[in-house]
Write an enzyme that holds these catalytic residues in place. Structure first.
Site, PDB file in Angstrom:
ATOM      1  N   PHE A  70      -1.869   8.034   4.356  1.00  0.00           N
ATOM      2  CA  PHE A  70      -2.680   8.600   5.456  1.00  0.00           C
ATOM      3  C   PHE A  70      -3.920   9.330   4.928  1.00  0.00           C
ATOM      4  O   PHE A  70      -4.221  10.445   5.354  1.00  0.00           O
ATOM      5  CB  PHE A  70      -1.859   9.564   6.309  1.00  0.00           C
ATOM      6  CG  PHE A  70      -0.782   8.930   7.156  1.00  0.00           C
ATOM      7  CD1 PHE A  70      -0.695   7.553   7.327  1.00  0.00           C
ATOM      8  CD2 PHE A  70       0.162   9.720   7.788  1.00  0.00           C
ATOM      9  CE1 PHE A  70       0.303   6.984   8.106  1.00  0.00           C
ATOM     10  CE2 PHE A  70       1.164   9.164   8.579  1.00  0.00           C
ATOM     11  CZ  PHE A  70       1.238   7.794   8.731  1.00  0.00           C
ATOM     12  N   GLY A  87       2.950 -10.007   9.428  1.00  0.00           N
ATOM     13  CA  GLY A  87       3.038 -11.394   9.024  1.00  0.00           C
ATOM     14  C   GLY A  87       2.288 -12.367   9.907  1.00  0.00           C
ATOM     15  O   GLY A  87       2.544 -13.574   9.861  1.00  0.00           O
ATOM     16  N   LYS A  93       4.946   3.417  17.335  1.00  0.00           N
ATOM     17  CA  LYS A  93       5.001   2.341  16.340  1.00  0.00           C
ATOM     18  C   LYS A  93       6.222   2.529  15.463  1.00  0.00           C
ATOM     19  O   LYS A  93       6.433   3.618  14.907  1.00  0.00           O
ATOM     20  CB  LYS A  93       3.734   2.339  15.484  1.00  0.00           C
ATOM     21  CG  LYS A  93       3.649   1.151  14.516  1.00  0.00           C
ATOM     22  CD  LYS A  93       2.270   1.041  13.901  1.00  0.00           C
ATOM     23  CE  LYS A  93       2.135  -0.217  13.040  1.00  0.00           C
ATOM     24  NZ  LYS A  93       0.764  -0.385  12.520  1.00  0.00           N
ATOM     25  N   ASN A 149       4.911   6.012   3.566  1.00  0.00           N
ATOM     26  CA  ASN A 149       4.152   6.686   2.516  1.00  0.00           C
ATOM     27  C   ASN A 149       3.933   8.175   2.734  1.00  0.00           C
ATOM     28  O   ASN A 149       3.240   8.820   1.953  1.00  0.00           O
ATOM     29  CB  ASN A 149       2.799   5.986   2.339  1.00  0.00           C
ATOM     30  CG  ASN A 149       2.972   4.542   1.926  1.00  0.00           C
ATOM     31  OD1 ASN A 149       3.777   4.229   1.063  1.00  0.00           O
ATOM     32  ND2 ASN A 149       2.246   3.644   2.572  1.00  0.00           N
ATOM     33  N   THR A 150       4.513   8.734   3.793  1.00  0.00           N
ATOM     34  CA  THR A 150       4.526  10.180   4.000  1.00  0.00           C
ATOM     35  C   THR A 150       5.978  10.638   3.960  1.00  0.00           C
ATOM     36  O   THR A 150       6.777  10.209   4.797  1.00  0.00           O
ATOM     37  CB  THR A 150       3.895  10.557   5.354  1.00  0.00           C
ATOM     38  OG1 THR A 150       2.510  10.180   5.342  1.00  0.00           O
ATOM     39  CG2 THR A 150       4.003  12.051   5.611  1.00  0.00           C
ATOM     40  N   ASN A 197       0.837  -1.200   0.000  1.00  0.00           N
ATOM     41  CA  ASN A 197       0.000   0.000   0.000  1.00  0.00           C
ATOM     42  C   ASN A 197       0.870   1.248   0.000  1.00  0.00           C
ATOM     43  O   ASN A 197       1.955   1.266   0.587  1.00  0.00           O
ATOM     44  CB  ASN A 197      -0.957   0.000   1.200  1.00  0.00           C
ATOM     45  CG  ASN A 197      -0.407   0.732   2.397  1.00  0.00           C
ATOM     46  OD1 ASN A 197      -0.508   1.959   2.497  1.00  0.00           O
ATOM     47  ND2 ASN A 197       0.191  -0.008   3.324  1.00  0.00           N
ATOM     48  N   ASN A 204       5.662  -1.766  11.562  1.00  0.00           N
ATOM     49  CA  ASN A 204       4.882  -1.270  10.429  1.00  0.00           C
ATOM     50  C   ASN A 204       5.277  -2.056   9.168  1.00  0.00           C
ATOM     51  O   ASN A 204       5.951  -3.078   9.246  1.00  0.00           O
ATOM     52  CB  ASN A 204       5.140   0.233  10.252  1.00  0.00           C
ATOM     53  CG  ASN A 204       3.936   0.978   9.704  1.00  0.00           C
ATOM     54  OD1 ASN A 204       3.286   0.515   8.780  1.00  0.00           O
ATOM     55  ND2 ASN A 204       3.650   2.146  10.258  1.00  0.00           N
ATOM     56  N   SER A 213       5.365   4.940   8.930  1.00  0.00           N
ATOM     57  CA  SER A 213       4.801   4.673   7.618  1.00  0.00           C
ATOM     58  C   SER A 213       5.782   5.130   6.538  1.00  0.00           C
ATOM     59  O   SER A 213       6.359   6.214   6.641  1.00  0.00           O
ATOM     60  CB  SER A 213       3.468   5.412   7.435  1.00  0.00           C
ATOM     61  OG  SER A 213       3.045   5.342   6.087  1.00  0.00           O
TER      62      SER A 213
END
Length: 341
Positions: A111, A282, A210, A174-175, A107, A239, A172
């Site tokens: 956010f 997982g 996290k 993705n930021t 993905n 993550n 994450s």
């Protein structure tokens, strides 16, 4: 359902569960049938009581829209988010990809959410089910690194009073620039500021951080030491990973299993039982949950395992855990936590 676009299926599922969350009789009947009820599975962590060890990781219910519907399907807790101070659309589509053979997902959502104020309005609604709701907060994409602390604090002020526990997500992929905040010199002022907000709520909201699986081992140790220094309640590991050869974005599911377990074992060796460790990455079946508990996790989370395991995945695993506890002649599942650490 795998023949349809992954994100379209995701939104359809969220909407269906949001509708279920508004139907008192239906959700109570499902909850009575599917939720963990065995006293031997109950776990207490950072002052919060969980009916079972397996919960849903952040990333599914991004706007706190359907936590009760999710809990009715058998999860012991639901972590909503990641929620940012300001609403944002996320990254351009397509941004969610299934890797069916690998039982994995990539993905790069970024956010996408309606913002902290919108989530707070939903979290203020009275709960019709006894669901534990954690709230995962992240940085608004347009906010520069220099404004990150203030951005997280803004979210914390809105959401900490409404959460059973609060999670600072700095992991994450993705930021842009977010993972840089895992460096201890940047993470210390961020966690200190958010902790001040969490500690100031009426009942002191537990605070966790996290982390990413891609941290070097020395950096995992440094974050663990910082969490102890600041008096955090726990660490969520891990993550998604960017170490893969597929589409740009974070990889979750079976390929993450080995590294997620490595990080858990390293954290347990570093902090012992002084912090609550939540293991995610997982997790596919009862054996994975059992192994994470033995390695030192107090709680376990899944997400991709649910996608491939079907809607009754969490309920099935909790039933299997109950049978395994009885088979080992244990009075509580807490007796195995850290046994192989």
């Amino acid at each position: 359902m795998r023949r349809f676009d992954a994100e379209a299926v995701h939104h359809l599922t969220v909407r269906a569960l949001a509708v279920l969350s508004t139907l008192p009789l239906a959700k109570r009947l499902l909850h009575r049938r599917l939720a963990p009820r065995d006293p031997a599975l109950r776990i207490s962590a950072f002052g919060v009581h969980f009916p079972g060890p397996l919960g849903l990781a952040a990333g599914f219910d991004k706007d706190a829209a359907c936590a009760e519907g999710i809990a009715a399907l058998g999860f012991g807790h639901v972590e909503v988010g990641t929620i940012t101070a300001h609403g944002q659309p996320g990254n351009p589509r397509p941004r969610l990809f299934r890797l069916v053979r690998e039982r994995a997902v990539i993905n790069r959502m970024g956010f996408n959410n309606e913002g902290a104020a919108a989530a707070a309005r939903r979290l203020r609604r009275p709960r019709g089910l006894p669901v534990v709701v954690g709230v995962n907060i992240g940085k608004t994409k347009v906010v520069p690194e220099a404004g990150a602390v203030a951005d997280y604090v803004e979210s914390a002020k809105e959401l900490a009073p409404l959460a059973d526990y609060l999670v600072v997500n700095v992991s994450s992929p993705n930021t842009p620039g977010l993972r840089d905040l895992q460096a201890v010199e940047l993470l210390r002022p961020l966690l200190s500021a958010v902790k001040e907000v969490a500690d100031g709520t009426a009942r002191r909201t537990p605070l966790l951080v996290k982390i990413a699986p891609d941290l070097a081992d020395d950096d995992v140790d440094a974050v663990a030491d910082l969490a102890l220094e600041l008096g955090l309640d726990g660490i969520i590991a891990t993550n998604t990973t960017i170490r893969h050869g597929g589409e740009t974005g974070g990889l979750s599911g079976r390929p993450l299993k080995e590294r997620s377990l490595e990080v858990l074992r390293r954290l347990r060796a570093r902090v012992g039982d002084r912090l609550t460790l939540v293991s995610v990455g997982g997790v596919e079946d009862v054996d994975d949950v059992w192994e994470r508990l033995l390695a030192g996790a107090t709680l376990v989370q899944g997400y991709t395992g649910w996608i491939y395991g079907g809607p009754l995945w969490a309920s099935r695993i909790h039933r299997q855990l109950s049978r395994r506890v009885r088979r080992h002649r244990l009075t509580s599942i807490t007796e195995i936590i850290g046994r192989t650490a």
